[in-house]
Design an enzyme around this catalytic site. Structure first.
Site, mmCIF file in Angstrom:
data_model
loop_
_atom_site.group_PDB
_atom_site.id
_atom_site.type_symbol
_atom_site.label_atom_id
_atom_site.label_comp_id
_atom_site.label_asym_id
_atom_site.label_seq_id
_atom_site.Cartn_x
_atom_site.Cartn_y
_atom_site.Cartn_z
ATOM 1 C CE LYS A 31 -3.706 -2.634 2.045
ATOM 2 N NZ LYS A 31 -4.412 -3.118 3.244
ATOM 3 C CD GLN A 75 -3.319 -4.576 6.427
ATOM 4 O OE1 GLN A 75 -3.198 -3.631 5.659
ATOM 5 N NE2 GLN A 75 -3.977 -5.672 6.096
ATOM 6 C CG ASP A 98 -9.734 -0.443 4.686
ATOM 7 O OD1 ASP A 98 -9.467 -0.754 3.516
ATOM 8 O OD2 ASP A 98 -8.989 -0.647 5.646
#
Ligand code: NDP
Length: 263
Positions: A31, A75, A98
């Site tokens: 990422k 994460q 997200d």
């Protein structure tokens, strides 16, 4: 990105990782690399595995207020002593790139959203790029996680597919998969879906990422046998994974644009 900069819009992503899970480290590095490649400013917060829930939420709140950060990515999975839901709920919905916050999940359900969760969004891009018309198609989603299976099913439904969602309690899974024109597998079981389970000419989208003991990465579908019968199949690695990262970048840019009052 250069065009956005000319317009005075800067884009920043904060990536938070807790502990030293090797798979999470690989994802976070990919990422960050993607940010560098396209010119998104990124900050990494690598916290020790013993970090408390309160400390993590404190950091998230700081990032919510930070002007140069448009997207916050925590994460997953988090260490067991941290309640993931509490952490997700602490992220400002405007920076929730997200799309896991309940506000964004609700918007997706209704079909009027700012962000889509990255993996299902990536799958939809692949489908659109392949010019697959989903209207009236039998789509089977195997897996019902909040991150992949459930939102995936909703997005297929928004495109007028007839959607069946399968999970660990589904009876006679092969029979259900057999009727699919398009099957999305997001289970986390190496090569579980084999060629004999799918219909001739079906499209197979493999979300799974599994590392075998010999270190080889494989999906949830058995590529070689499914390829024989499928009209199209996504490989692992190299299929849905890179699309997920691309969608994260897209969401971060969108967040910056929305903040600047642009669509
Ligand atoms: P979860 O473990 O959260 O969910 C797995 C789902 O699979 C559950 O709904 C479970 O059912 C179902 N399941 C388990 N066993 C069976 C079975 N035998 N038959 C049918 N259904 C079953 O996983 P995720 O959704 O987070 O991830 C799935 C996979 O996708 C993993 O391999 C993960 O690494 C990968 N992934 C890949 C991404 C990418 O970018 N390509 C991004 C995110 C995930 P139940 O609910 O009943 O327990």
């Amino acid at each position: 990105m250069a065009k956005l900069k000319d317009e005075g819009i800067s884009v920043g992503l904060a990536v938070v990782i807790v502990g030293d899970d090797p798979a999470s480290r690989v994802y976070v590095n990919s990422k960050k690399r993607a940010c560098e490649e396209i010119g998104i400013y990124s900050e990494e917060y690598a916290l020790k595995g013993e970090t408390t829930q309160e400390e993590l939420i404190e950091l998230v709140k700081k990032l919510n207020e930070k002007d140069d950060i448009n997207g916050i990515l925590v994460q997953l999975p988090l260490p067991r002593h941290i309640d993931e839901e509490a952490v997700i709920n602490a992220i400002s919905p405007e920076k929730d790139v997200d799309a896991f916050h309940p506000v964004n999940v609700g918007k997706i359900m209704i079909g009027n959203y700012d962000f889509l969760p990255c993996t299902p969004a990536g799958v939809m891009e692949l489908i659109a790029e392949s010019e697959i018309d989903l209207a009236g198609k039998e789509c089977v989603v195997v897996g019902r996680s909040n991150i992949v299976g459930k939102p995936m099913s909703m997005l297929l439904l928004h495109k007028n597919a007839t959607v069946t969602i399968c999970h660990s309690k589904t009876k006679n899974l092969p029979k259900v998969i057999k009727r699919a024109d398009l099957v999305v597998v997001a289970v986390g079981r190496p090569e579980m879906v084999t060629g004999d389970m799918i219909k001739e000419g079906a499209v197979v989208i493999d979300v799974g990422i599994n590392r075998l003991e010999n270190k080889k990465l494989v999906g949830d579908a058995h590529f070689e046998s499914c390829k024989e019968k499928a009209a199209a199949i996504t490989p692992v690695p190299g299929g849905v994974g890179p699309m997920t990262i691309a969608m994260l970048m897209k969401n971060t840019v969108k967040s910056a644009k929305l903040k600047a009052g642009r669509k």
